[in-house]
Design an enzyme around this catalytic site. Structure first.
Site, PDB file in Angstrom:
ATOM      1  CB  SER A  93      48.079  23.731  56.037  1.00 18.82           C
ATOM      2  OG  SER A  93      47.109  22.743  56.248  1.00 18.82           O
ATOM      3  CG  ASP A 240      42.286  23.123  57.179  1.00 17.43           C
ATOM      4  OD1 ASP A 240      43.130  22.338  57.626  1.00 17.43           O
ATOM      5  OD2 ASP A 240      42.525  23.913  56.231  1.00 17.43           O
TER       6      ASP A 240
HETATM    7 MG    MG Z   1      45.173  22.687  57.275  1.00 18.08          MG
END
Ligand code: MG
Length: 446
Positions: A93, A240
């Site tokens: 991430s 995201d």
């Molecule tokens: Mg992420």
């Protein structure tokens, strides 16, 4: 580090092919064989991690479907599409480039629930059951996953594609050289935008610290002004989380990403909102405008997503820029967020800066208390005494709420600290409340 959200580490130190093989092979067993979808972000260690993951999965009899470099929400959707037994997203991430991680996905296209993750983590030390040459899994590629994901976003039923396309938005996109450079421009172009791409090379060499926080997005702010763009979008390496820069060349703050999505969707689909406990009270303000409720869950997209499913909530997410748009999936999705924000701008026919000006302003203060573990437990037990006039929520530490501010006090799971978060309508007041709360707790401790 292994936890509910997956297994992560610095590659070559705490994360290596031996560790990866152990977790991936057990995950294959947990899934009971079948198809496992695997995708990765752009990190330089991605191909090596993928090789270990796919070898482990095939060696316990799973068929691996390789998506290549994609957004994490694309992996989640592909699990559903293939009716796979599970999936693994290889991404750390927003963490620095030397990190990598595996995030484990259930057969419903959402991350493992806390219970399933605990069951899985408890089983990893069991010996692997390698299969023989007849039962070995197969490896195949799926090169259409990004296109299907984009189509699913374009198919959001309340998105007025003509209006968005006619607006001919000029958008600067900062993908931080993560996976976003391969997918976000395709979506934006399909929505009729003129796209100026910066850091769009999926090299895994992040152009700036990868978390899409205001202070990391100076380059995007400058580019929005230089190109006289309508807005700027920034995503983290696995796409995201979404942060926005307004036409005035300033970050509007990631807490406003979900808020703007809520404004757009609630006008079309009134329904209760779901956000996590640490998300801004801007959602309460918006909910009040539409006469709906806000439900708050523990931090973690799986908690928010499951609650949204349960309530058939039309929109929600996490305050750190994680929009969850149910017609796409019950998971955080920066590209879906982009489409909703553009939909809002097209229909309101106004500048983003003007829209943001109409909203109330809230400010966070954050501090931590460092003490022995024993003292920290005592401090937590004192919290209800000093915050008697508040509504208390104990799902995750203690969150104390009053009409115009809240205080969230939680013990770290990994370090000997307590974190204190406050939100109110002014910077000064948030800091005052934060300092007073900590002082009151420490006074009582001694
Ligand atoms: Mg992420």
């Amino acid at each position: 580090m292994a936890g509910v959200s997956g297994v992560r580490g610095v590659f070559g130190e705490s994360l290596d092919p031996v560790v990866i093989t152990k977790y991936a092979s057990r995950f294959g067993k947990l899934c009971g064989g079948g198809k496992i979808v695997v995708g990765r972000d752009s990190r330089t260690t991605g191909p090596a991690v993928f090789a270990a993951v796919s070898s482990a999965l095939m060696s316990v009899g799973c068929d691996v479907i390789d998506l290549g470099i994609v957004a994490t929400p694309t992996v989640l959707l592909a699990v559903k599409h293939h009716q796979a037994s599970g999936g693994i997203a290889i991404t750390a991430s927003h963490n620095p480039p030397q990190w990598n991680a595996m995030k484990f996905i259930d057969n419903d296209g959402m991350f493992l629930s806390a219970e399933k993750a605990a069951k899985f983590l408890a089983s990893v030390e069991e010996a692997p059951d390698w299969v023989n040459w007849e039962a070995i899994g197969k490896l195949s590629k799926d090169e259409a996953a990004i296109q299907r994901h984009i189509q699913r976003i374009m198919d959001i039923p309340y998105l007025n594609l003509e209006k968005i396309k006619n607006s001919k938005f000029k958008v600067v996109l900062d993908s931080v050289n993560g996976a976003g450079g391969l997918c976000s421009p395709l979506l934006l172009k399909a929505l009729g935008c003129e796209v100026v791409e910066i850091n769009s090379e999926p090299s895994g060499i992040f152009a700036h610290p990868a978390e899409p926080l205001n202070h990391n997005l100076v380059q995007l702010e400058e580019a929005v002004l230089a190109h006289d763009a309508d807005l700027g979008f920034a995503t983290d390496p696995d796409v995201d989380r979404l942060s926005i820069v307004g036409d005035h060349g300033r970050c509007i703050g990631e807490e406003l990403t979900v808020a703007l999505a809520e404004l757009f969707v609630l006008a079309k689909h009134p329904g209760d909102l779901v956000v996590n406990l640490s998300s801004s009270m801007i959602s309460d303000y918006i909910a009040e405008q539409y006469g709906v409720q806000v439900h708050r869950t523990k931090v973690g997209e799986i908690n928010v997503g499951k609650k949204m499913q349960e309530l058939s909530s039309p929109i929600g997410g996490e305050g750190n820029g994680g929009v969850i748009c149910p017609p796409v999936n019950y998971t955080r999705d920066a590209m879906a967020g982009m489409a909703l924000i553009l939909g809002l701008l097209a229909e309101r026919d106004t500048k983003l800066s003007a829209l943001v000006d109409e909203l109330p302003k809230y400010f966070f203060a954050k501090a931590k208390i460092e003490r022995s573990f024993e003292d920290l437990n005592k401090i937590m037990s004192l919290v209800p005494q000093i915050l008697q006039d508040y509504a208390l929520d104990t799902q995750d530490g203690i969150k104390a709420t009053r009409k115009d501010h809240w205080i969230h006090i939680r013990k770290s799971g990994t370090e000997p600290i307590i974190r204190v978060y406050v939100e109110s309508e002014s910077v000064q007041r948030s800091h005052e409340i934060c300092d007073t709360t900590i002082k009151n707790l420490l006074d009582r401790l001694s």
